[in-house]
Design a protein around this motif. Sequence first.
Motif, PDB file in Angstrom:
ATOM      1  N   HIS A  76       0.843  -1.188   0.000  1.00 35.32           N
ATOM      2  CA  HIS A  76       0.000   0.000   0.000  1.00 35.32           C
ATOM      3  C   HIS A  76       0.885   1.247   0.000  1.00 35.32           C
ATOM      4  O   HIS A  76       0.635   2.207  -0.735  1.00 35.32           O
ATOM      5  N   ASP A  77       1.929   1.238   0.826  1.00 31.18           N
ATOM      6  CA  ASP A  77       2.880   2.344   0.828  1.00 31.18           C
ATOM      7  C   ASP A  77       3.628   2.421  -0.495  1.00 31.18           C
ATOM      8  O   ASP A  77       3.930   3.521  -0.976  1.00 31.18           O
ATOM      9  N   TYR A  78       3.921   1.273  -1.080  1.00 33.07           N
ATOM     10  CA  TYR A  78       4.663   1.267  -2.337  1.00 33.07           C
ATOM     11  C   TYR A  78       3.901   2.019  -3.428  1.00 33.07           C
ATOM     12  O   TYR A  78       4.472   2.826  -4.156  1.00 33.07           O
ATOM     13  N   ILE A  79       2.591   1.787  -3.515  1.00 29.36           N
ATOM     14  CA  ILE A  79       1.812   2.476  -4.540  1.00 29.36           C
ATOM     15  C   ILE A  79       1.687   3.963  -4.214  1.00 29.36           C
ATOM     16  O   ILE A  79       1.626   4.811  -5.106  1.00 29.36           O
ATOM     17  N   PHE A  80       1.696   4.299  -2.917  1.00 28.59           N
ATOM     18  CA  PHE A  80       1.672   5.718  -2.544  1.00 28.59           C
ATOM     19  C   PHE A  80       2.965   6.413  -2.966  1.00 28.59           C
ATOM     20  O   PHE A  80       2.948   7.473  -3.601  1.00 28.59           O
ATOM     21  N   PHE A  81       4.108   5.812  -2.612  1.00 29.64           N
ATOM     22  CA  PHE A  81       5.404   6.419  -2.915  1.00 29.64           C
ATOM     23  C   PHE A  81       5.651   6.510  -4.422  1.00 29.64           C
ATOM     24  O   PHE A  81       6.263   7.457  -4.894  1.00 29.64           O
ATOM     25  N   SER A  86       3.210   6.122  -7.084  1.00 33.73           N
ATOM     26  CA  SER A  86       2.161   6.624  -7.976  1.00 33.73           C
ATOM     27  C   SER A  86       1.354   7.783  -7.419  1.00 33.73           C
ATOM     28  O   SER A  86       0.868   8.614  -8.192  1.00 33.73           O
ATOM     29  N   GLU A  87       1.191   7.850  -6.109  1.00 39.50           N
ATOM     30  CA  GLU A  87       0.378   8.926  -5.529  1.00 39.50           C
ATOM     31  C   GLU A  87       1.203  10.146  -5.162  1.00 39.50           C
ATOM     32  O   GLU A  87       0.859  11.271  -5.531  1.00 39.50           O
ATOM     33  N   TYR A  88       2.301   9.959  -4.429  1.00 34.24           N
ATOM     34  CA  TYR A  88       3.118  11.104  -4.040  1.00 34.24           C
ATOM     35  C   TYR A  88       3.580  11.911  -5.255  1.00 34.24           C
ATOM     36  O   TYR A  88       3.567  13.150  -5.210  1.00 34.24           O
ATOM     37  N   PRO A  89       4.020  11.243  -6.364  1.00 36.60           N
ATOM     38  CA  PRO A  89       4.482  12.028  -7.518  1.00 36.60           C
ATOM     39  C   PRO A  89       3.407  12.914  -8.142  1.00 36.60           C
ATOM     40  O   PRO A  89       3.726  13.786  -8.945  1.00 36.60           O
ATOM     41  N   LYS A  90       2.141  12.698  -7.799  1.00 35.49           N
ATOM     42  CA  LYS A  90       1.095  13.593  -8.283  1.00 35.49           C
ATOM     43  C   LYS A  90       1.159  14.961  -7.618  1.00 35.49           C
ATOM     44  O   LYS A  90       0.612  15.934  -8.132  1.00 35.49           O
ATOM     45  N   TYR A  91       1.826  15.023  -6.450  1.00 35.34           N
ATOM     46  CA  TYR A  91       1.824  16.244  -5.667  1.00 35.34           C
ATOM     47  C   TYR A  91       3.223  16.834  -5.443  1.00 35.34           C
ATOM     48  O   TYR A  91       3.347  18.027  -5.193  1.00 35.34           O
ATOM     49  N   PHE A  92       4.261  15.992  -5.527  1.00 39.34           N
ATOM     50  CA  PHE A  92       5.628  16.494  -5.339  1.00 39.34           C
ATOM     51  C   PHE A  92       6.608  15.436  -5.834  1.00 39.34           C
ATOM     52  O   PHE A  92       6.241  14.280  -6.055  1.00 39.34           O
ATOM     53  N   LYS A  93       7.847  15.852  -6.002  1.00 39.72           N
ATOM     54  CA  LYS A  93       8.892  14.951  -6.487  1.00 39.72           C
ATOM     55  C   LYS A  93       9.444  14.119  -5.328  1.00 39.72           C
ATOM     56  O   LYS A  93       9.848  14.664  -4.303  1.00 39.72           O
ATOM     57  N   VAL A  94       9.459  12.813  -5.492  1.00 34.14           N
ATOM     58  CA  VAL A  94      10.047  11.913  -4.496  1.00 34.14           C
ATOM     59  C   VAL A  94      11.561  11.879  -4.741  1.00 34.14           C
ATOM     60  O   VAL A  94      12.011  11.467  -5.815  1.00 34.14           O
ATOM     61  N   PRO A  95      12.381  12.284  -3.749  1.00 32.82           N
ATOM     62  CA  PRO A  95      13.812  12.529  -3.995  1.00 32.82           C
ATOM     63  C   PRO A  95      14.735  11.327  -3.790  1.00 32.82           C
ATOM     64  O   PRO A  95      15.893  11.498  -3.412  1.00 32.82           O
ATOM     65  N   PHE A  96      14.249  10.111  -4.008  1.00 31.24           N
ATOM     66  CA  PHE A  96      15.080   8.921  -3.860  1.00 31.24           C
ATOM     67  C   PHE A  96      14.424   7.786  -4.627  1.00 31.24           C
ATOM     68  O   PHE A  96      13.271   7.897  -5.053  1.00 31.24           O
ATOM     69  N   ASP A  97      15.166   6.715  -4.820  1.00 33.19           N
ATOM     70  CA  ASP A  97      14.617   5.532  -5.487  1.00 33.19           C
ATOM     71  C   ASP A  97      13.800   4.716  -4.496  1.00 33.19           C
ATOM     72  O   ASP A  97      14.147   4.617  -3.309  1.00 33.19           O
ATOM     73  N   VAL A  98      12.723   4.130  -4.985  1.00 35.35           N
ATOM     74  CA  VAL A  98      11.834   3.329  -4.142  1.00 35.35           C
ATOM     75  C   VAL A  98      11.766   1.923  -4.713  1.00 35.35           C
ATOM     76  O   VAL A  98      11.588   1.734  -5.922  1.00 35.35           O
ATOM     77  N   ILE A  99      11.910   0.918  -3.849  1.00 40.96           N
ATOM     78  CA  ILE A  99      11.874  -0.472  -4.296  1.00 40.96           C
ATOM     79  C   ILE A  99      11.091  -1.306  -3.292  1.00 40.96           C
ATOM     80  O   ILE A  99      11.171  -1.067  -2.075  1.00 40.96           O
TER      81      ILE A  99
END
Length: 404
Positions: A244-249, A251-264
């Motif tokens: 659930h967090d993975y889809i947030f980090f 697909s959802e967070y990038p709708k509102y701001f840039k995620v500044p690291f790689d997510v796996i």
Amino acid sequence: MSKQFISKKNFYDSPLEDGSAVSAELRRDCYAVFACRHKFCRDVCPVYLEERAEGGTSYGFHSALLAVSEGHGVLSEMVDTSQLCLECGACQLRCPNTLYTGDFYGQTTTTIDLVRKIRRDLIAQGTPPTNWENVDKYIQEDLDREKTAGDSMVRWAEDFDLPVSGQTMMFVDYFNAFQTTDVPRSAVKILKKAGVKFGILDKPFPTLGELYESDKKLWVSFAKENCKKLKNAGAETVIIVNPHDYIFFTSEYPKYFKVPFDVIYVTDYIWSLYEQGKLLFENEINIKATYHDPCTLNKQSLSWEAPRKLISAIAGIKFDADDRVTQWDYCCGNGLNSFKRLLPDVSYKVGLKRLSLAEELEVEQLIVACPHCLDQFTEVQTKSGSSIQPVHILDLVIKAAGIE
């Protein structure tokens, strides 16, 4: 990955209420689904397959809102319909608007976003989805935890002596930290066995999807704070243990701001460790099992290979793998966010159907890669007396790698 199927539609941000006009963009969006003669969304909707409630399908939901836009109803009349979506993503993936026209027009069917929007609008005007008080209690638990001082957030890891900084960080949300602690603990043991140096946040902020459905502004503020804390901790790679967090980090967070690291996701990370020879499977596990795809990994992230590769790499497992596309109409019944607390009886039916499908394969265990699926299937198995035993994939990796 999931961004090709889930795109942000800014016109969803315009609030609706009883008596207000529906924008031309939203009306057109609803009409694109209403005009479909195929209705593929019904074929893969777990709730429709169990309840035959067409209002909960993508077609039914878009049609109901289109009726509102034409003056044939008001928003508050959707309080019951708004309960019916699991937010599993099967319908929007299977929709012809996504399959055949999405790449050309650059806009696909986004049922999950629309359901969240309508739930937020209903709550804002004081006519929340039926049974929403059950969801409110659950949200408040996390908000109360966020205000709690001390080390309660990391008590699950108190015997691991983990740092709170590092180039590699493991993010553990409240659900894992307080309810399914065995999952992050297993992940820590595996990463340590492979010699990975990593840290965890000493106090993360809530990532609760139910809050996203009720107070988006607060949810986004928490999301920004989590990403800021991870970046300040030195994170270049963040390992996620809850899909659930993975889809947030991703697909959802990038709708509102840039995620500044790689997510796996943790299963992808562990598979890479195995491929590099940093993790060895020395023990056999003699079981007959199949695998259940979390909706957020399979349908929403198109991430389905790593768990199957891990299972196949463990000697002794007789693995009867369901096809990942076949599983588009499967769900554990928990739903991505509030569904289980809105419709607990239907949630149970959907979960029982999934266990029954596993029973037809004559397996002993149903392997999962999601703590919510594990929690849901364990509850359904206990209540129903099903012969299928749910087990998290990390437990199998622990045994295969000979980790104490």
